[in-house]
Design a protein around this motif. Structure first.
Motif, PDB file in Angstrom:
ATOM      1  N   GLN A  73       0.847  -1.187   0.000  1.00  8.46           N
ATOM      2  CA  GLN A  73       0.000   0.000   0.000  1.00  8.46           C
ATOM      3  C   GLN A  73       0.887   1.244   0.000  1.00  8.46           C
ATOM      4  O   GLN A  73       1.868   1.305   0.747  1.00  8.46           O
ATOM      5  CB  GLN A  73      -0.864  -0.005   1.255  1.00  8.46           C
ATOM      6  N   LEU A 107      -0.055   7.793  -8.508  1.00  3.24           N
ATOM      7  CA  LEU A 107      -0.207   7.259  -7.152  1.00  3.24           C
ATOM      8  C   LEU A 107      -1.001   8.162  -6.228  1.00  3.24           C
ATOM      9  O   LEU A 107      -0.691   9.337  -6.070  1.00  3.24           O
ATOM     10  CB  LEU A 107       1.175   7.034  -6.532  1.00  3.24           C
ATOM     11  N   LYS A 108      -2.010   7.566  -5.603  1.00  2.00           N
ATOM     12  CA  LYS A 108      -2.794   8.265  -4.604  1.00  2.00           C
ATOM     13  C   LYS A 108      -2.625   7.476  -3.317  1.00  2.00           C
ATOM     14  O   LYS A 108      -2.552   6.240  -3.345  1.00  2.00           O
ATOM     15  CB  LYS A 108      -4.267   8.280  -5.034  1.00  2.00           C
ATOM     16  N   GLN A 110      -2.904   5.276  -0.202  1.00  4.79           N
ATOM     17  CA  GLN A 110      -3.694   4.082   0.095  1.00  4.79           C
ATOM     18  C   GLN A 110      -3.915   3.162  -1.095  1.00  4.79           C
ATOM     19  O   GLN A 110      -4.444   2.069  -0.937  1.00  4.79           O
ATOM     20  CB  GLN A 110      -5.033   4.423   0.760  1.00  4.79           C
ATOM     21  N   ASP A 111      -3.504   3.576  -2.306  1.00  4.10           N
ATOM     22  CA  ASP A 111      -3.601   2.656  -3.452  1.00  4.10           C
ATOM     23  C   ASP A 111      -2.669   1.463  -3.236  1.00  4.10           C
ATOM     24  O   ASP A 111      -1.604   1.598  -2.637  1.00  4.10           O
ATOM     25  CB  ASP A 111      -3.196   3.365  -4.754  1.00  4.10           C
ATOM     26  N   CYS A 113      -0.100  -1.087  -4.822  1.00  2.00           N
ATOM     27  CA  CYS A 113       0.806  -1.147  -5.979  1.00  2.00           C
ATOM     28  C   CYS A 113       1.618  -2.430  -5.927  1.00  2.00           C
ATOM     29  O   CYS A 113       1.681  -3.107  -4.906  1.00  2.00           O
ATOM     30  CB  CYS A 113       1.819  -0.009  -5.938  1.00  2.00           C
ATOM     31  N   PRO A 127       1.887   0.932 -10.829  1.00  2.00           N
ATOM     32  CA  PRO A 127       0.607   1.363 -10.273  1.00  2.00           C
ATOM     33  C   PRO A 127      -0.460   0.318 -10.587  1.00  2.00           C
ATOM     34  O   PRO A 127      -0.250  -0.544 -11.431  1.00  2.00           O
ATOM     35  CB  PRO A 127       0.339   2.664 -11.022  1.00  2.00           C
ATOM     36  N   PRO A 128      -1.618   0.396  -9.933  1.00  4.24           N
ATOM     37  CA  PRO A 128      -2.726  -0.471 -10.338  1.00  4.24           C
ATOM     38  C   PRO A 128      -3.046  -0.200 -11.814  1.00  4.24           C
ATOM     39  O   PRO A 128      -2.782   0.905 -12.301  1.00  4.24           O
ATOM     40  CB  PRO A 128      -3.890  -0.015  -9.452  1.00  4.24           C
ATOM     41  N   VAL A 131      -6.821   3.494 -12.080  1.00  2.49           N
ATOM     42  CA  VAL A 131      -6.899   4.347 -10.893  1.00  2.49           C
ATOM     43  C   VAL A 131      -8.063   5.313 -11.063  1.00  2.49           C
ATOM     44  O   VAL A 131      -8.457   5.645 -12.189  1.00  2.49           O
ATOM     45  CB  VAL A 131      -5.594   5.154 -10.682  1.00  2.49           C
ATOM     46  N   LYS A 175     -11.917   7.460 -14.188  1.00  4.38           N
ATOM     47  CA  LYS A 175     -11.120   6.231 -14.143  1.00  4.38           C
ATOM     48  C   LYS A 175     -10.130   6.283 -15.304  1.00  4.38           C
ATOM     49  O   LYS A 175     -10.503   6.610 -16.436  1.00  4.38           O
ATOM     50  CB  LYS A 175     -12.063   5.038 -14.295  1.00  4.38           C
TER      51      LYS A 175
END
Lengths: 188, 309
Positions: A73, A107-108, A110-111, A113, A127-128, A131, A175
């Motif tokens: 996270q 990146l935010k 709490q995402d 990765c 990254p996911p 996002v 998104k």
């Protein structure tokens, strides 16, 4: 550290080349008509992402790279480095701007990765795939415009700029596909 | 495909033959690794080594020397330490010999045969023919007949192959094969057959030397979709030269620390008896099928590749 011979080479194997960790993308066995066999191997340097093709004599060995991919996270950026936490062990890792690369613009906090660790320190962060981010600035759309057409640039809360349809307004969440950097949909 | 091949040769009056898969003699080629097995006579405590053939070439040449005339065979061949997208340790070979044919006549027949197969697939464009030395010089930038190892190393560096020296060592043959495989072969046979002939004498296999230029041998390779389909020769008939090539292969094997099989004395005896003037070629049938059906690997054309055999 273990080592691998050309016969062990396969996609995904992590090995050391020129003292740098690499991931094998493809391994092709080449055997000229009546000649000596060798292997043509495509590799990606994990730190830089650079792809390289190299040949190895059949039976040649490469040292294994101590590389693991781990879900973590993203916690926060202290202005210099980025902090991540492994959710099971609560262990924290620190990644620098080189490891983050392009990833940082998505990146935010709490995402979740994928962090690549080499000798237990982060060398790459993915990254996911998708996002959800809020638009902080975009030109007002023209009334009556629907999706399609040219679109317009929009700046997101993380600083990334993506093209969005004209009807999207500042303050809306959208998104984004991080692999292509393209707008996918509006988030209600 | 097999039925069509048999029809083709029946029409040409070439005789189908069968020779043993299990042989007493191995091959001396440094880069061919035969499977070995142990044979015991009933009741005998002793086991003798037998080899699974890497190609039916030696046995077929014995038939040629015995006066069979033009012959062909569809058989399995076995090569150890070969596995990949284009290799399975057990594979199917079509091998044929034409008495009285020179290399050009044989190339014409290979072209005609392959183009007569796969009538339901899009036709191949007209085939192309190259001289090895010209092609090499054009693509690599050096003359393969005169370049020394330093010259080849410089060419490899220029082509971005810095590790070539560690792969090829100090063998001229390794260098030529390596550069050819990486920088020439992938471009050959795009939608058509490409024939490359006239190999440097350091890559002789069982081809005879070109009468007009002793630096070149009468060998041809045929390519489709960047893949080697087959290897043919105007066959070496001189038993003294054949023995010298066996011995050279054995010396190289010794240098590389490989097993040293006996020379095939029966082939040498057949050549001493007299091999008719002939040309012959072996075509990998699994690869041909793979290329003509547009499939990505041998696994896609073999019902049971080694992993599932």
């Amino acid at each position: 550290m273990a080592s691998y011979s050309t016969s062990d080479f396969k996609g995904g194997l992590k090995v050391m080349i020129d003292n740098e960790p690499c991931s094998i993308l493809e391994n092709e066995f080449v055997k000229p008509g009546k000649g000596q066999a060798f292997n043509r191997v495509r590799l990606r340097f994990l730190r830089t992402g650079r792809v390289l093709e190299r040949t190895f004599k059949s039976g040649e060995t490469l040292e294994a790279a101590d590389v693991v991919d781990m879900e973590m996270q993203y916690l926060y950026n202290d202005g210099e480095v980025w902090h991540f936490m492994q959710s099971d062990s609560f262990e924290q890792y620190v990644a620098d701007a080189n490891a983050l690369g392009d990833c940082k613009k998505w990146l935010k906090e709490q995402d979740i990765c994928m962090v690549t660790l080499f000798n237990n320190s982060p060398i790459a962060v993915s990254p996911p795939n998708f996002v959800e981010l809020v638009i902080t600035e975009t030109d007002p759309g023209v009334r009556g415009d629907t999706s399609g057409g040219g679109g317009k640039p929009a700046t997101l809360e993380t600083g990334a700029v993506v093209r969005v349809p004209l009807f999207i307004q500042t303050g809306e969440a959208i998104k984004v596909d991080t692999r292509t950097g393209e707008y996918v949909s509006r988030v209600k | 495909m097999l039925a069509d091949i048999r029809r083709f040769f029946a029409a040409c009056q070439v005789l189908e033959v069968e020779t043993p898969l299990l042989c007493q003699a191995g091959v001396t080629d440094p880069h061919l690794h035969a499977f070995t097995t142990g044979y015991r006579k009933p009741g005998s405590p002793h086991t003798s080594t037998l080899y699974l053939q890497t190609s039916p070439e030696y046995a077929m040449k014995r038939l040629l020397a015995a006066g069979y005339g033009s012959i062909y065979q569809i058989s399995k061949a076995f090569r150890n330490e070969e596995s990949g997208r284009q290799h399975n340790p057990e594979f199917s070979l079509l091998e044929w010999y034409r008495v009285g044919f020179d290399l050009a006549a044989l190339i014409g027949e290979i072209d005609a045969l392959i183009n007569s197969l796969f009538e339901d697939q899009p036709a191949l464009a007209a085939s192309e023919r190259y001289e090895y030395t010209e092609l090499f010089e054009r693509c690599i930038g050096v003359d393969p007949l005169t370049a020394d190892l330093d010259g080849l190393r410089v060419a490899a560096d220029r082509l971005g192959l810095a590790e070539a020296a560690s792969v090829c060592g100090d063998s001229q043959a390794n260098w030529l094969d390596y550069l050819f495989s990486l920088k020439i072969q992938p471009q050959l046979g795009q939608g058509r057959l490409s024939f490359v002939q006239g190999y440097p004498a350091c890559l002789p296999s069982l081809a005879r030397t070109r009468p007009a230029d002793a630096r070149i041998v009468e060998r041809v390779e045929v390519f489709l979709d960047g893949m080697e389909l087959g290897n043919g020769y105007h066959e070496l008939a001189d038993p003294v030269e054949q023995q010298a090539r066996f011995d050279a292969g054995l010396r190289e094997r010794q240098r590389l620390g490989l097993p040293l099989p006996d020379r095939d004395e029966r082939l040498l005896a057949a050549l001493r008896h007299g091999l008719p003037d002939c040309s012959g070629v072996a075509i990998g049938l699994d690869r041909l099928l793979m290329a003509r059906l547009g499939l990505p690997s041998l696994e896609a054309v073999l019902c049971f590749p080694l992993q599932r055999a």
